[in-house]
Motif scaffolding. Sequence first.
Motif, mmCIF file in Angstrom:
data_model
loop_
_atom_site.group_PDB
_atom_site.id
_atom_site.type_symbol
_atom_site.label_atom_id
_atom_site.label_comp_id
_atom_site.label_asym_id
_atom_site.label_seq_id
_atom_site.Cartn_x
_atom_site.Cartn_y
_atom_site.Cartn_z
ATOM 1 N N MET A 1 0.840 -1.193 0.000
ATOM 2 C CA MET A 1 0.000 0.000 0.000
ATOM 3 C C MET A 1 0.881 1.250 0.000
ATOM 4 O O MET A 1 1.735 1.409 0.855
ATOM 5 C CB MET A 1 -0.862 -0.033 1.266
ATOM 6 C CG MET A 1 -1.886 1.052 1.349
ATOM 7 S SD MET A 1 -2.599 1.039 2.996
ATOM 8 C CE MET A 1 -3.475 -0.507 2.976
ATOM 9 N N LEU A 2 0.678 2.128 -1.011
ATOM 10 C CA LEU A 2 1.521 3.321 -1.153
ATOM 11 C C LEU A 2 0.698 4.571 -0.868
ATOM 12 O O LEU A 2 -0.369 4.747 -1.442
ATOM 13 C CB LEU A 2 2.040 3.435 -2.587
ATOM 14 C CG LEU A 2 3.247 2.605 -3.011
ATOM 15 C CD1 LEU A 2 3.548 2.900 -4.476
ATOM 16 C CD2 LEU A 2 4.457 2.908 -2.141
ATOM 17 N N VAL A 3 1.218 5.434 0.010
ATOM 18 C CA VAL A 3 0.486 6.664 0.340
ATOM 19 C C VAL A 3 1.392 7.881 0.141
ATOM 20 O O VAL A 3 2.555 7.876 0.564
ATOM 21 C CB VAL A 3 -0.050 6.618 1.789
ATOM 22 C CG1 VAL A 3 -0.761 7.927 2.142
ATOM 23 C CG2 VAL A 3 -1.012 5.445 1.971
ATOM 24 N N LEU A 4 0.824 8.901 -0.511
ATOM 25 C CA LEU A 4 1.489 10.194 -0.641
ATOM 26 C C LEU A 4 1.043 11.037 0.555
ATOM 27 O O LEU A 4 -0.159 11.137 0.820
ATOM 28 C CB LEU A 4 1.059 10.869 -1.957
ATOM 29 C CG LEU A 4 1.468 12.340 -2.150
ATOM 30 C CD1 LEU A 4 2.981 12.471 -2.274
ATOM 31 C CD2 LEU A 4 0.778 12.928 -3.382
ATOM 32 N N GLY A 5 2.004 11.622 1.285
ATOM 33 C CA GLY A 5 1.667 12.432 2.458
ATOM 34 C C GLY A 5 2.124 13.874 2.293
ATOM 35 O O GLY A 5 3.206 14.123 1.746
ATOM 36 N N VAL A 17 6.474 9.774 0.105
ATOM 37 C CA VAL A 17 5.782 8.551 -0.312
ATOM 38 C C VAL A 17 6.231 7.440 0.622
ATOM 39 O O VAL A 17 7.427 7.197 0.800
ATOM 40 C CB VAL A 17 6.112 8.185 -1.777
ATOM 41 C CG1 VAL A 17 5.419 6.867 -2.153
ATOM 42 C CG2 VAL A 17 5.681 9.308 -2.713
ATOM 43 N N VAL A 18 5.252 6.807 1.266
ATOM 44 C CA VAL A 18 5.554 5.747 2.231
ATOM 45 C C VAL A 18 4.767 4.497 1.852
ATOM 46 O O VAL A 18 3.607 4.575 1.456
ATOM 47 C CB VAL A 18 5.197 6.204 3.669
ATOM 48 C CG1 VAL A 18 5.278 5.041 4.649
ATOM 49 C CG2 VAL A 18 6.121 7.342 4.106
ATOM 50 N N GLU A 19 5.426 3.366 1.976
ATOM 51 C CA GLU A 19 4.781 2.086 1.704
ATOM 52 C C GLU A 19 4.464 1.386 3.019
ATOM 53 O O GLU A 19 5.296 1.373 3.927
ATOM 54 C CB GLU A 19 5.719 1.213 0.867
ATOM 55 C CG GLU A 19 5.134 -0.162 0.572
ATOM 56 C CD GLU A 19 6.045 -1.027 -0.281
ATOM 57 O OE1 GLU A 19 7.207 -0.626 -0.528
ATOM 58 O OE2 GLU A 19 5.589 -2.103 -0.684
ATOM 59 N N ARG A 20 3.258 0.853 3.141
ATOM 60 C CA ARG A 20 2.932 0.009 4.284
ATOM 61 C C ARG A 20 2.840 -1.426 3.781
ATOM 62 O O ARG A 20 2.039 -1.737 2.901
ATOM 63 C CB ARG A 20 1.614 0.426 4.923
ATOM 64 C CG ARG A 20 1.303 -0.334 6.211
ATOM 65 C CD ARG A 20 -0.045 0.098 6.788
ATOM 66 N NE ARG A 20 -0.320 -0.529 8.065
ATOM 67 C CZ ARG A 20 -0.822 -1.758 8.216
ATOM 68 N NH1 ARG A 20 -1.071 -2.510 7.161
ATOM 69 N NH2 ARG A 20 -1.060 -2.246 9.429
ATOM 70 N N ARG A 21 3.695 -2.280 4.342
ATOM 71 C CA ARG A 21 3.720 -3.670 3.886
ATOM 72 C C ARG A 21 2.630 -4.459 4.611
ATOM 73 O O ARG A 21 2.138 -4.048 5.658
ATOM 74 C CB ARG A 21 5.100 -4.270 4.171
ATOM 75 C CG ARG A 21 6.261 -3.467 3.554
ATOM 76 C CD ARG A 21 7.525 -4.295 3.572
ATOM 77 N NE ARG A 21 8.707 -3.531 3.225
ATOM 78 C CZ ARG A 21 9.552 -2.979 4.107
ATOM 79 N NH1 ARG A 21 9.323 -3.105 5.413
ATOM 80 N NH2 ARG A 21 10.610 -2.318 3.704
ATOM 81 N N ALA A 26 6.939 -0.447 7.628
ATOM 82 C CA ALA A 26 6.929 0.697 6.719
ATOM 83 C C ALA A 26 8.220 0.795 5.923
ATOM 84 O O ALA A 26 9.276 0.350 6.374
ATOM 85 C CB ALA A 26 6.753 1.984 7.522
ATOM 86 N N ALA A 27 8.125 1.372 4.721
ATOM 87 C CA ALA A 27 9.317 1.754 3.957
ATOM 88 C C ALA A 27 9.103 3.183 3.482
ATOM 89 O O ALA A 27 8.083 3.491 2.854
ATOM 90 C CB ALA A 27 9.513 0.819 2.772
ATOM 91 N N TRP A 316 2.378 8.030 6.639
ATOM 92 C CA TRP A 316 2.277 6.812 7.448
ATOM 93 C C TRP A 316 0.954 6.781 8.230
ATOM 94 O O TRP A 316 0.279 5.746 8.265
ATOM 95 C CB TRP A 316 3.472 6.706 8.397
ATOM 96 C CG TRP A 316 3.372 5.527 9.305
ATOM 97 C CD1 TRP A 316 3.233 5.538 10.647
ATOM 98 C CD2 TRP A 316 3.384 4.144 8.923
ATOM 99 N NE1 TRP A 316 3.149 4.258 11.139
ATOM 100 C CE2 TRP A 316 3.237 3.385 10.097
ATOM 101 C CE3 TRP A 316 3.486 3.475 7.694
ATOM 102 C CZ2 TRP A 316 3.196 1.993 10.094
ATOM 103 C CZ3 TRP A 316 3.440 2.081 7.684
ATOM 104 C CH2 TRP A 316 3.307 1.360 8.872
ATOM 105 N N ALA A 317 0.591 7.895 8.828
ATOM 106 C CA ALA A 317 -0.692 7.943 9.538
ATOM 107 C C ALA A 317 -1.819 7.664 8.544
ATOM 108 O O ALA A 317 -2.788 6.953 8.867
ATOM 109 C CB ALA A 317 -0.888 9.302 10.208
ATOM 110 N N GLY A 318 -1.677 8.185 7.310
ATOM 111 C CA GLY A 318 -2.660 7.910 6.262
ATOM 112 C C GLY A 318 -2.719 6.423 5.955
ATOM 113 O O GLY A 318 -3.801 5.837 5.822
ATOM 114 N N ALA A 319 -1.550 5.791 5.863
ATOM 115 C CA ALA A 319 -1.491 4.355 5.550
ATOM 116 C C ALA A 319 -2.110 3.526 6.673
ATOM 117 O O ALA A 319 -2.847 2.567 6.421
ATOM 118 C CB ALA A 319 -0.036 3.938 5.313
#
Length: 347
Positions: A1-5, A17-21, A26-27, A316-319
């Motif tokens: 899951m990729l989120v732009l913050g 841009v953060v990825e939640r695995r 997180a990455a 990350w909070a969005g993810a």
Amino acid sequence: MLVLGIETTCDETSAAVVERRPDGSAAILSNVIRSQIAEHAPFGGVVPEIAARAHVEQLDRIIALALEKAGRPLAAIDAVAAAAGPGLIGGVIVGLTTAKAIALVANKPLIAVNHLEAHALSPRLTQATPFPYCLFLASGGHTQVVAVRGVGDYRRLGTTRDDAIGEAFDKTAKLLGLPYPGGPQVEARARRGHAQRFALPRPMARQRNADFSLSGLKTAVRLEAERAAPLSEQDVDDLCAAFQDAVADIVADRLRMGLALFRAQHGPPRALVAAGGVAANGAIRRVLDAVARADGVALIVPPPELCTDNGAMIAWAGAERLAAGLTDALDASPRARWSLDETRRAG
Ligand code: KG4
Ligand code: ZN
């Protein structure tokens, strides 16, 4: 899951841009931060109008850079998150409106993130931090002790009744003639000073709550400075040392009380987490360490670039919210004030 913050609540313009695995880790694929310190420094503090204009001028470029550095096109993003408050309303409007436009055009869900929630969840960006944990947030705008029980589940244990801790550092620096932002300046001068030379108060000491009050301490510094005027370099060093010592004592006392309240209301915390620019202060870090050790709880302090305002924590909070099925409508409102704990009044 990729989120732009997107983060624009104060004086940092940031996109990430953060990825939640799937395993919840997180990455951080990118985290572009542009500080406005240079624009505000001549005024000795953040000027809301200047901040809002700088966000407008910089944000598009910074979002494009964040996507480019992450190596992902907008089409690959799963959701757009923006800090919708609390903060300076001009900046919040810029960030949230931009996020809404991107979400609408790219047909992605919008997540209107509470900036304080993003700080609260930030330790989970870099290490597995199980709930519940005790958050100590100390920045230029906020001083809070919060029981973080889960995503979207926060209980405020304490807050400041007047100035935020970072604000107290900044105001003390200003009255001693030191440049903005004052925290790092005061810390550097304190290293050369003798704290014992001035007897400063420890407001709220041993009171049976986890609240802070800093304005009396700042006034005490001002009175001592007026008495000692004209100030020599050594006077400034000694006043900085005495002030920082007092703040460290106050933090220790208030957090001991905060952890006791946490246990009584929510059971044992899994960690004490510190965030916000003030967590960069070495003297405060030492008392956090001592308080955590005495309490038998782990101390977690995110790396400095994730402690201060940044887009990665918003993404990350969005993810975390997206993973919990929490998204927002495109008419979500920007909010100058927004308590993390909806059971308490804003502050
Ligand atoms: O979290 P932050 O970067 O921005 C927000 O306020 O949201 O925190 C900035 C605050 C400023 O008040 C600054 O003076 C303070 O954190 N600060 C420090 C130190 N570094 C930054 N305060 C004390 N000691 C420091 N080393
Ligand atoms: Zn912040």
